[in-house]
Design a protein around this motif. Structure first.
Motif, short mmCIF file in Angstrom:
data_model
loop_
_atom_site.label_atom_id
_atom_site.label_comp_id
_atom_site.label_asym_id
_atom_site.label_seq_id
_atom_site.Cartn_x
_atom_site.Cartn_y
_atom_site.Cartn_z
N LYS A 186 0.61 -1.48 -0.25
CA LYS A 186 -0.16 0.42 0.26
C LYS A 186 0.91 1.41 -0.05
CE LYS A 186 -3.74 1.84 3.23
NZ LYS A 186 -4.76 2.20 3.84
N GLU A 190 1.32 3.91 -2.99
CA GLU A 190 0.79 5.79 -2.67
C GLU A 190 2.10 6.37 -2.93
OE1 GLU A 190 -0.48 6.30 1.71
OE2 GLU A 190 -2.30 4.67 1.10
N ARG A 193 1.67 7.03 -6.60
CA ARG A 193 0.07 8.18 -7.21
C ARG A 193 0.82 9.34 -7.18
NH1 ARG A 193 -3.35 4.14 -5.11
NH2 ARG A 193 -3.07 5.12 -3.12
#
Length: 366
Positions: A186, A190, A193
């Motif tokens: 995760k 992140e 992104r």
């Protein structure tokens, strides 16, 4: 939720023709409006037959469809990443979009010159890909130099970002797009992104063909489909010139007749808008009442309170529950009262994941 798709492509590939067709998309479905914010930005409505069907039952004062913003970005030339032509402006415009519609010329026409003299959509795709990759590589290198120092000092977040940047650098140096990389954790996802790389944006390759290839494509389009499959991107075939002819027809019936003759069920413009909406990972829930039948846009996977917040922030803050009717049930029973009577009205709490086409009422208390 102003999400934008940018239309990109080399000069003379049919980019502006396509944008102009989209700009007159009001004609595609009886009463859907189109407005221009500035010459190259259009807000287009997302065709949705469900709204029309519900309106036939509810008889609302108006129908309000979902919208999506399309930006016509100036034609790109080789060397854009170094600021050639409108290079820097072009790349800045792409950075501001959420997804890319990449138009490729897949038709022969002696009257329309090609910047490189011959028709080769694979080469054209690579020209634009290369410019975007070079710009991304510049971004990655600059960020990497900075974050490596921070990571060396023991910063955990910086270490994660360095791993992400190195993964991106490796594929970009091989001439591949950033979207071909996927991350397990995760934290990595992140960090990825947060880089806003140009080649990590979702892309739809639009193969612009002549009328005879509108239904099933041609040899050019098959090559592009294969390449897109390898990088996890979507493709579609459209005949922009034919779409322009369809857009000029006055009545909805005439348009449908024209499409029928070509062996198509739906105009390419409608298919393109739906694909763009899907590309942005968007879905629609509906509110239906006497005043209006309205489509509301939300991100796939959102829960009921987040969707309530799309209507008004107070709805999310004071969310109590959602009353949900499935679209098929509404059509079958013909009214909200009949759906309730049949026990088909769902009462959902804050963990309910909203589905595309749900007809919703929110109960809230502020």
């Amino acid at each position: 939720m102003a999400l934008k798709c940018g239309i990109v492509g080399l000069p003379n590939v049919g980019k502006s023709t396509l944008f102009n067709c989209l700009s007159s998309a009001k004609a595609q479905a009886a009463n859907f409006p189109f407005c221009t914010i500035e010459p190259n930005v259009g807000v287009i409505t997302v065709p949705d037959e469900r709204l029309t069907k519900l309106a036939e039952i509810v008889h609302p004062g108006r129908i309000v469809p979902a919208t999506c913003e399309i930006v016509d970005i100036a034609g790109l030339v080789k060397g854009a990443s170094k600021g050639e032509g409108l290079g820097n402006k072009f790349l800045g415009n792409i950075r501001e979009t959420d997804a890319i519609i990449h138009v490729l010329r897949c038709f022969e026409d002696e009257n329309i010159t090609h910047v490189d003299g011959t028709i080769d959509p694979v080469r054209d795709k690579e020209i634009i890909d290369t410019e975007l990759q070079l710009k991304d590589l510049e971004t990655v290198d600059a960020r990497l130099a900075k974050q490596q120092k921070v990571a060396a000092a023991g910063n955990k977040d910086a270490k994660v970002e360095v791993a992400v940047l190195e993964a991106y650098k490796a594929v970009l140096e091989q001439g591949k797009n950033a979207r071909t990389v996927s991350f397990e954790s995760k934290e990595e996802a992140e960090a990825a992104r947060g880089l806003f790389l140009l080649t990590s944006k979702p892309v739809l390759y639009v193969c612009n063909v002549n009328e005879t290839s509108a239904k099933s494509g041609n040899d050019f389009t098959k090559k592009i489909e294969q390449l897109a499959k390898e990088e996890g991107a979507e493709t579609m075939v459209i005949a922009a010139k034919t779409e322009e002819d369809i857009a000029e027809l006055e009545s909805y019936e005439d348009k449908m007749l024209f499409l029928e003759e070509l062996g198509l069920e739906e105009s390419g413009v409608n298919r393109l808008i739906k694909k763009a909406y899907h590309l942005l990972n968007l879905q629609t829930f509906i509110t239906a009442g006497e005043m209006e039948v309205k489509a509301w846009t939300f991100h796939k996977g959102w829960k009921a309170p987040q969707c309530a917040g799309v209507i008004h922030t107070d709805f999310e803050k004071g969310f109590i529950r959602a009353e949900v009717i499935k679209y098929e049930d509404y059509l079958q029973y013909g009214s909200e009262a009949a759906v309730r009577e049949a026990g088909k009205l769902g009462i959902e709490g804050k963990d309910y994941i909203v589905q595309d086409g749900d007809i919703m009422h929110f109960r809230f208390n502020v």
